[in-house]
Design an enzyme around this catalytic site. Sequence first.
Site: not given
Length: 177
Positions: A57, A59, A87, A90
Amino acid sequence: MNFGLSEDEQFMLLAMREAEKARAVGEVPCGCVIVKDGRVIARGWNQVETLKDATAHAEMLALTAAEAAVGDWRLEGCTVYVTKEPCPMCAGAMVHCRPSRVVYGIPDAKGGACGGWINLLDSNPPLNHKCETIGGVLGQQCLEQFQSFFREARAAAKLRKQQQREQQALQQDESAN
Protein backbone atom coordinates in the site's frame (compact mmCIF):
# COMPACT_ATOMS: atom_id res chain seq x y z
CA MET A 1 3.81 27.62 -3.63
CA ASN A 2 0.03 27.36 -3.93
CA PHE A 3 -1.38 30.57 -2.51
CA GLY A 4 -4.73 30.23 -0.83
CA LEU A 5 -4.13 26.58 0.12
CA SER A 6 -3.28 25.46 3.62
CA GLU A 7 -0.08 23.54 4.25
CA ASP A 8 -2.14 20.35 4.65
CA GLU A 9 -3.81 20.96 1.28
CA GLN A 10 -0.47 21.59 -0.43
CA PHE A 11 0.97 18.32 0.86
CA MET A 12 -2.24 16.48 -0.02
CA LEU A 13 -1.80 17.67 -3.60
CA LEU A 14 1.60 15.97 -3.56
CA ALA A 15 -0.02 12.77 -2.28
CA MET A 16 -2.52 13.03 -5.13
CA ARG A 17 0.40 13.22 -7.59
CA GLU A 18 1.69 9.96 -6.13
CA ALA A 19 -1.78 8.48 -6.61
CA GLU A 20 -1.60 9.39 -10.29
CA LYS A 21 1.54 7.24 -10.58
CA ALA A 22 -0.50 4.30 -9.35
CA ARG A 23 -3.33 5.10 -11.72
CA ALA A 24 -0.93 5.31 -14.67
CA VAL A 25 -0.02 1.64 -14.23
CA GLY A 26 -3.55 0.44 -13.47
CA GLU A 27 -3.27 0.43 -9.68
CA VAL A 28 -5.93 1.82 -7.36
CA PRO A 29 -4.94 5.51 -7.14
CA CYS A 30 -3.81 5.89 -3.56
CA GLY A 31 -0.83 8.11 -2.82
CA CYS A 32 1.09 9.11 0.27
CA VAL A 33 3.76 11.59 1.29
CA ILE A 34 5.41 11.91 4.68
CA VAL A 35 6.58 15.30 5.88
CA LYS A 36 9.01 16.29 8.62
CA ASP A 37 9.91 19.87 9.45
CA GLY A 38 8.00 21.19 6.45
CA ARG A 39 9.66 19.02 3.81
CA VAL A 40 8.75 15.75 2.14
CA ILE A 41 10.99 12.93 3.35
CA ALA A 42 9.16 10.01 1.71
CA ARG A 43 6.64 9.20 -1.00
CA GLY A 44 4.64 6.14 -1.89
CA TRP A 45 1.95 4.99 -4.25
CA ASN A 46 -0.14 1.86 -4.31
CA GLN A 47 1.81 -1.01 -5.92
CA VAL A 48 -0.10 -4.11 -4.82
CA GLU A 49 -0.61 -5.46 -8.36
CA THR A 50 2.73 -4.25 -9.68
CA LEU A 51 4.74 -5.95 -6.94
CA LYS A 52 2.24 -8.80 -6.39
CA ASP A 53 2.39 -7.90 -2.70
CA ALA A 54 -0.74 -7.34 -0.60
CA THR A 55 1.28 -5.14 1.78
CA ALA A 56 2.47 -2.73 -0.93
CA HIS A 57 0.00 0.00 0.00
CA ALA A 58 1.09 3.58 -0.56
CA GLU A 59 1.35 4.19 3.19
CA MET A 60 3.45 1.08 3.87
CA LEU A 61 5.93 1.95 1.13
CA ALA A 62 6.15 5.56 2.30
CA LEU A 63 6.57 4.55 5.95
CA THR A 64 9.52 2.31 5.05
CA ALA A 65 11.10 5.10 2.99
CA ALA A 66 10.55 7.63 5.80
CA GLU A 67 12.19 5.33 8.34
CA ALA A 68 15.22 5.08 6.05
CA ALA A 69 15.26 8.86 5.60
CA VAL A 70 15.30 9.60 9.34
CA GLY A 71 17.47 6.61 10.22
CA ASP A 72 15.02 5.27 12.79
CA TRP A 73 11.73 3.36 12.89
CA ARG A 74 10.21 6.10 15.03
CA LEU A 75 8.61 8.84 12.95
CA GLU A 76 7.85 11.27 15.77
CA GLY A 77 7.36 14.79 14.45
CA CYS A 78 6.24 13.50 11.04
CA THR A 79 2.91 13.93 9.29
CA VAL A 80 1.55 11.24 6.98
CA TYR A 81 -0.59 12.56 4.10
CA VAL A 82 -2.62 9.94 2.26
CA THR A 83 -5.42 10.30 -0.26
CA LYS A 84 -7.67 7.64 1.34
CA GLU A 85 -8.19 6.76 4.98
CA PRO A 86 -5.64 4.10 5.96
CA CYS A 87 -6.74 0.48 6.34
CA PRO A 88 -6.13 -1.51 9.55
CA MET A 89 -2.75 -2.80 8.30
CA CYS A 90 -1.48 0.68 7.49
CA ALA A 91 -2.95 2.27 10.62
CA GLY A 92 -1.42 -0.50 12.71
CA ALA A 93 1.98 0.21 11.20
CA MET A 94 1.47 3.90 11.98
CA VAL A 95 0.72 3.07 15.63
CA HIS A 96 4.08 1.32 15.79
CA CYS A 97 6.18 3.96 14.02
CA ARG A 98 4.50 6.84 15.83
CA PRO A 99 3.97 9.76 13.45
CA SER A 100 2.55 12.86 15.11
CA ARG A 101 -0.26 13.35 12.59
CA VAL A 102 -2.17 11.49 9.89
CA VAL A 103 -4.03 13.57 7.32
CA TYR A 104 -6.23 11.85 4.75
CA GLY A 105 -8.50 12.86 1.91
CA ILE A 106 -11.49 10.52 1.78
CA PRO A 107 -12.94 8.39 4.54
CA ASP A 108 -13.50 4.66 4.16
CA ALA A 109 -16.62 3.66 6.09
CA LYS A 110 -16.16 -0.05 5.29
CA GLY A 111 -12.44 -0.49 5.93
CA GLY A 112 -10.92 2.69 7.28
CA ALA A 113 -8.99 2.42 10.53
CA CYS A 114 -8.72 6.12 11.42
CA GLY A 115 -12.36 6.61 12.37
CA GLY A 116 -14.25 5.32 9.32
CA TRP A 117 -14.82 1.71 10.38
CA ILE A 118 -12.60 1.62 13.47
CA ASN A 119 -10.01 3.97 14.90
CA LEU A 120 -6.68 2.37 15.68
CA LEU A 121 -4.94 5.73 15.93
CA ASP A 122 -7.07 6.85 18.87
CA SER A 123 -8.36 3.61 20.35
CA ASN A 124 -9.81 3.10 23.78
CA PRO A 125 -8.21 1.40 25.56
CA PRO A 126 -5.24 3.09 23.93
CA LEU A 127 -2.58 1.27 21.99
CA ASN A 128 1.03 2.33 22.53
CA HIS A 129 0.60 5.53 20.49
CA LYS A 130 -2.10 8.05 19.67
CA CYS A 131 -1.76 10.60 16.94
CA GLU A 132 -3.78 13.49 15.66
CA THR A 133 -5.98 12.46 12.75
CA ILE A 134 -7.53 14.88 10.27
CA GLY A 135 -9.83 13.66 7.51
CA GLY A 136 -11.43 15.33 4.53
CA VAL A 137 -8.47 17.39 3.34
CA LEU A 138 -9.11 17.93 -0.39
CA GLY A 139 -11.69 15.21 0.08
CA GLN A 140 -13.73 16.06 -3.01
CA GLN A 141 -10.67 16.02 -5.27
CA CYS A 142 -9.45 12.74 -3.78
CA LEU A 143 -12.92 11.24 -4.16
CA GLU A 144 -13.04 12.25 -7.84
CA GLN A 145 -9.62 10.65 -8.37
CA PHE A 146 -10.93 7.34 -6.99
CA GLN A 147 -14.33 7.52 -8.66
CA SER A 148 -12.94 8.28 -12.10
CA PHE A 149 -10.47 5.38 -11.79
CA PHE A 150 -13.25 2.93 -10.95
CA ARG A 151 -15.58 4.33 -13.64
CA GLU A 152 -12.84 3.77 -16.22
CA ALA A 153 -12.06 0.29 -14.85
CA ARG A 154 -15.73 -0.74 -15.02
CA ALA A 155 -16.04 0.60 -18.58
CA ALA A 156 -12.90 -1.28 -19.65
CA ALA A 157 -14.16 -4.50 -18.07
CA LYS A 158 -17.52 -4.10 -19.80
CA LEU A 159 -15.77 -3.58 -23.15
CA ARG A 160 -13.59 -6.67 -22.61
CA LYS A 161 -16.67 -8.79 -21.87
CA GLN A 162 -18.43 -7.46 -24.95
CA GLN A 163 -15.39 -8.24 -27.11
CA GLN A 164 -15.19 -11.76 -25.65
CA ARG A 165 -18.87 -12.38 -26.43
CA GLU A 166 -18.37 -11.12 -30.01
CA GLN A 167 -15.30 -13.35 -30.41
CA GLN A 168 -17.23 -16.36 -29.12
CA ALA A 169 -20.12 -15.60 -31.47
CA LEU A 170 -17.68 -15.40 -34.41
CA GLN A 171 -16.12 -18.72 -33.45
CA GLN A 172 -19.55 -20.33 -33.16
CA ASP A 173 -20.52 -18.96 -36.60
CA GLU A 174 -17.29 -20.32 -38.12
CA SER A 175 -17.85 -23.72 -36.51
CA ALA A 176 -21.41 -23.87 -37.85
CA ASN A 177 -20.28 -23.14 -41.42
